[in-house]
Write a protein that holds these residues in place. Sequence first.
Motif, short mmCIF file in Angstrom:
data_model
loop_
_atom_site.label_atom_id
_atom_site.label_comp_id
_atom_site.label_asym_id
_atom_site.label_seq_id
_atom_site.Cartn_x
_atom_site.Cartn_y
_atom_site.Cartn_z
N ASP A 67 0.84 -1.59 0.27
CA ASP A 67 -0.10 -0.06 0.01
C ASP A 67 0.60 1.37 0.22
O ASP A 67 0.82 2.25 -0.91
CB ASP A 67 -1.04 0.00 1.13
N ARG A 68 2.30 1.40 0.78
CA ARG A 68 2.81 2.05 1.14
C ARG A 68 3.37 2.66 -0.36
O ARG A 68 3.77 3.62 -0.64
CB ARG A 68 3.87 2.16 2.15
N MET A 69 3.97 1.65 -1.12
CA MET A 69 4.80 1.77 -2.56
C MET A 69 4.04 1.41 -3.26
O MET A 69 5.04 0.13 -3.28
CB MET A 69 6.19 1.40 -1.66
N PRO A 70 3.54 1.57 -3.36
CA PRO A 70 2.69 0.68 -5.26
C PRO A 70 3.03 0.49 -6.39
O PRO A 70 3.22 -1.02 -7.06
CB PRO A 70 1.44 1.32 -5.38
N ARG A 71 3.98 1.11 -6.51
CA ARG A 71 4.88 1.13 -7.41
C ARG A 71 6.12 0.12 -7.29
O ARG A 71 7.21 0.02 -8.68
CB ARG A 71 5.42 2.09 -8.65
N GLY A 72 6.69 -0.29 -6.44
CA GLY A 72 7.50 -1.14 -5.80
C GLY A 72 8.59 -0.75 -5.29
O GLY A 72 8.34 0.81 -5.42
N GLU A 73 9.77 -0.91 -4.22
CA GLU A 73 9.72 -0.35 -3.16
C GLU A 73 10.72 0.18 -3.71
O GLU A 73 11.54 0.78 -3.72
CB GLU A 73 11.23 -1.59 -2.23
N ALA A 74 11.60 -0.44 -5.50
CA ALA A 74 13.04 -0.51 -5.62
C ALA A 74 12.83 1.26 -6.30
O ALA A 74 13.35 1.78 -6.43
CB ALA A 74 13.66 -1.00 -6.66
N GLU A 75 11.60 1.37 -7.80
CA GLU A 75 10.99 2.24 -7.70
C GLU A 75 10.69 3.24 -7.27
O GLU A 75 11.31 5.05 -7.23
CB GLU A 75 10.00 2.07 -8.91
N HIS A 76 10.36 3.65 -5.48
CA HIS A 76 10.11 4.48 -4.60
C HIS A 76 11.40 4.34 -3.71
O HIS A 76 11.16 6.26 -4.04
CB HIS A 76 9.01 4.39 -3.76
N TYR A 77 12.57 3.94 -3.98
CA TYR A 77 13.56 4.23 -3.53
C TYR A 77 14.49 5.09 -4.78
O TYR A 77 15.12 6.26 -4.58
CB TYR A 77 14.83 3.33 -3.64
N ARG A 78 14.07 4.89 -5.87
CA ARG A 78 14.47 5.82 -7.00
C ARG A 78 14.82 7.03 -7.27
O ARG A 78 15.28 8.01 -7.28
CB ARG A 78 14.54 5.16 -8.35
N GLN A 79 12.90 7.31 -6.72
CA GLN A 79 12.24 7.96 -6.79
C GLN A 79 12.85 9.28 -6.02
O GLN A 79 13.07 10.45 -5.88
CB GLN A 79 11.05 8.48 -6.50
N ARG A 80 12.95 8.47 -4.16
CA ARG A 80 14.09 9.76 -3.54
C ARG A 80 14.73 9.91 -3.42
O ARG A 80 15.20 10.93 -3.21
CB ARG A 80 13.70 8.51 -2.03
N ALA A 81 15.67 9.16 -4.06
CA ALA A 81 17.24 9.20 -4.51
C ALA A 81 17.03 10.75 -5.51
O ALA A 81 18.08 11.76 -5.72
CB ALA A 81 17.95 8.19 -5.13
N VAL A 82 16.81 10.24 -6.03
CA VAL A 82 16.23 11.98 -7.10
C VAL A 82 15.91 12.59 -6.46
O VAL A 82 16.27 14.09 -7.06
CB VAL A 82 15.45 11.12 -8.40
N GLU A 83 15.19 13.05 -5.85
CA GLU A 83 14.45 14.04 -5.21
C GLU A 83 15.70 14.71 -4.53
O GLU A 83 15.35 15.93 -4.29
CB GLU A 83 13.15 13.53 -4.23
N LEU A 84 16.50 13.73 -3.50
CA LEU A 84 17.87 13.98 -3.43
C LEU A 84 18.81 14.55 -3.89
O LEU A 84 19.90 14.76 -2.86
CB LEU A 84 17.92 12.87 -2.41
N GLY A 85 18.48 14.63 -5.91
CA GLY A 85 19.89 15.22 -5.72
C GLY A 85 20.65 14.24 -6.93
O GLY A 85 21.56 14.54 -7.67
N VAL A 86 20.52 12.59 -6.66
CA VAL A 86 20.82 11.61 -7.11
C VAL A 86 20.60 11.81 -9.08
O VAL A 86 19.43 11.84 -8.69
CB VAL A 86 20.81 10.38 -6.80
N PRO A 87 21.33 11.54 -9.72
CA PRO A 87 21.13 12.04 -11.16
C PRO A 87 20.20 10.88 -11.21
O PRO A 87 20.99 9.26 -11.44
CB PRO A 87 22.59 12.27 -12.22
N PRO A 88 19.39 10.83 -12.52
CA PRO A 88 19.02 9.22 -12.44
C PRO A 88 19.74 8.27 -13.09
O PRO A 88 19.51 6.91 -13.25
CB PRO A 88 17.90 9.87 -13.65
N GLU A 89 20.71 9.09 -13.82
CA GLU A 89 21.38 8.03 -14.95
C GLU A 89 22.37 7.20 -14.26
O GLU A 89 23.09 6.00 -14.23
CB GLU A 89 22.29 9.19 -16.29
#
Length: 221
Positions: A67-89
């Motif tokens: 329920d908390r991470m419907p797109r999958g844990e890894a994808e929600h982690y990726r989104q969080r890291a990008v928000e924190l300034g990690v380049p998507p690539e």
Amino acid sequence: MISAQAWADAQRLWDFQQMGHEVRPCSVAIGLGSHDLGVADTTADLYHRGMAPLIVFTGATSPTTRDRMPRGEAEHYRQRAVELGVPPEAILVEQRARNTGENIRFSRALLEERHVLVSSVLLVSKPYEERRAYATACKLWPGVEWVSASTPMTLTEYVESIQDARLVIDMLVGAQQRLMIYPQQGFMIEQYIPEGVTAAYERLRDAGFTSRLVPDAATRD
């Protein structure tokens, strides 16, 4: 009400799970998916500190995260890291793994598919699962140097972040049980467990902190 003895035993398990590794630059960082976005925060921080040029976030969903991470844990982690300034690539996403063993095996396969040469890995987990993750990784991907990392925090701070002391202790007991039974099943390397740690585990188990135990082994000594 959690007794003073239970808190002391939980602290004993918490301390044992900490590997005490000194973080250093590695070929890649692997962030193990879970309910805890702090793993993504810590992995992003390690990236910004120059500890790894590439991140793999690994994890599908579980009953805890569906329920908390419907797109999958890894994808929600990726989104969080990008928000924190990690380049998507700088981020690879592995979205199939549903347990720690699959986290390691599927991340290895993804890195090999991308022709990433790996000699060392920063293995980022929840604080109470450093040793469990390390033991699993050493078994399933030998020949690589594993450096354990997690969010630096005390047991009290972690309980405050989760807001559920009993659940945290249940998770500590579950992690400890796996360290004790999984080596015989081929899932982890064997590690020395001090008698005091085993005694703390048994007292907590017998006191009813059992929701995260492997069911068929819950009553074994």
